[in-house]
Enzyme design. Sequence first.
Site, mmCIF file in Angstrom:
data_model
loop_
_atom_site.group_PDB
_atom_site.id
_atom_site.type_symbol
_atom_site.label_atom_id
_atom_site.label_comp_id
_atom_site.label_asym_id
_atom_site.label_seq_id
_atom_site.Cartn_x
_atom_site.Cartn_y
_atom_site.Cartn_z
ATOM 1 N N LYS A 68 -21.164 5.187 -8.149
ATOM 2 C CA LYS A 68 -20.389 5.170 -6.884
ATOM 3 C C LYS A 68 -18.963 5.654 -6.949
ATOM 4 C CE LYS A 68 -18.997 1.940 -3.096
ATOM 5 N NZ LYS A 68 -19.223 0.833 -2.616
ATOM 6 N N SER A 92 -21.226 -0.337 1.462
ATOM 7 C CA SER A 92 -20.700 0.934 1.432
ATOM 8 C C SER A 92 -21.327 1.855 0.344
ATOM 9 C CB SER A 92 -19.262 0.763 1.126
ATOM 10 O OG SER A 92 -18.847 -0.036 0.016
ATOM 11 N N SER A 113 -21.926 -4.848 -0.094
ATOM 12 C CA SER A 113 -21.928 -3.417 -0.129
ATOM 13 C C SER A 113 -23.092 -3.076 -1.249
ATOM 14 C CB SER A 113 -20.939 -2.854 -0.650
ATOM 15 O OG SER A 113 -19.751 -3.131 0.550
#
Length: 508
Positions: free
Chosen positions: A100, A175, A199
Amino acid sequence: MDAAFQSATCTQTEHAKFDLMEATVATAHAALRSGALTVQALVRAYAERIAAFDQGGPRINSVLALNPNAPADARLADAWLAAQPVGALAPLFGIPVLIKDNIECAGMEATAGSVCLRGNLAVADAFVVRRLREAGAIVLAKTNLHELASGGETVSSILGQTRNPYDLTRTPGGSSGGTGAGVAANFGLVGIGTDGINSIRSPASANSLVGLRPSMGLISRAGLIPCGLTQDTIGPITRTVADAAIMLGVMAGFDPADPVTEQGAAHTPPCYADALDANGLKDARIGVLRAFFGAAEAHAPVNDVMRTALAMIHAQGAELIAIDDAIDPDVLIAEVLAHHYEMKRDLDAYLARCPSTVAVRSMDDIVASGNAHPSVAGTLKAAVALAHDDAAYRERLQRQEALRQRVLGLMAAHRLDALVYPHQRRLVARIGEPQAERNGVLASATGFPALVIPAGFSAPDGDAPQGVPIGLEFFGRPFSEPVLLRLGYAAEHALQARRPPGSAPARP
């Protein structure tokens, strides 16, 4: 595709002996050891899938940047393997990982999906990335996220909207949805996400994956672009519980750069994979948190899948205890979470250390630039204002401690090994709509661990030919990751719910 990735060779014989689709660490290592696969072939094969399905075809739009050093790293790994014909491989030797893009990887930008952080070239690896590389992993790519990890739909000002590979009209959760969609579509073998509220587990639930939010203090956050360090964690997103256990074992550990990890140092077992047991549900006591289920028509697809999954878990020998404690996840979101009170403080401290090539030095600068994605602009403005409300912030922290004691008392009273509930009470949101009724707040507000596994799919329809994935969440006491992995592994083997998305099929 980048020329560096095209230079690696992948022979027809290698393809015949190794199935890239749904590969695991164990199957990849077996193929590497047998000579049926090279690390270069593996890296190139994933890069080709990214070009075909992420940048082309259905345009899943999950990968923000390929690592230009991945082919060279793969060549070095193959050279080492050729010189070491016998012996054990490092836990993640040759394994391509998706990271990420709010986690620093040396030589690559860390932007958190924000155009305001362009130029933030990392000079060193985050602690977890260093641990991954030391275990032999290959950083393959950085993935999209909801900008600054401040939303649940995975849309950013740099890459735009990531799409769910099972239903291209829906979000992949967030996210960490770029990592989730990428691992689900077989763009990398395993992935890393971050979790401030939902997330890691939201993309796992929405993409038929395994996602683990670790206990606070188990994994260092050094090198993370923060959203609020009381709740921010880093953890694995994988296709199997076994791979999540391997990843956790590599990433967990004390880091003086993140003092909270001192709490976890005494709670890290020699090997998390030792907890995996296909019969691990037998005699387990699992509390079904009834307040985390919806009762409206919109909740029926999730409830149907959960009903079947819980029946299967019971059939494996677990005792399911209905828990009627009226913990309300929506109230927890509204009144207990603290990250927005911390965001300015923690993000400003990070931005102050960024290189001069980054144009902003504070959240105020980001807000003033007008360049933040519209989906987060209001959140950032609100967080700037909340940063000055010390009394409300202290009250939130007190509520979190009260919640910890309430949950521990509940689990002790019923002698529970874990709690269980759907991660999301309704299907993951369609693109353009906000997420609703997610239950991951219980773990983020307490700092306790939680594990999501695939539970099944909703009924197929025109947008989702396979149905929409639905995840089941196990929640446990602090540092009970071995218990959650044992339960999750046994449930995973009983349910057999994971399916790859049809939008990104095997390539010839």
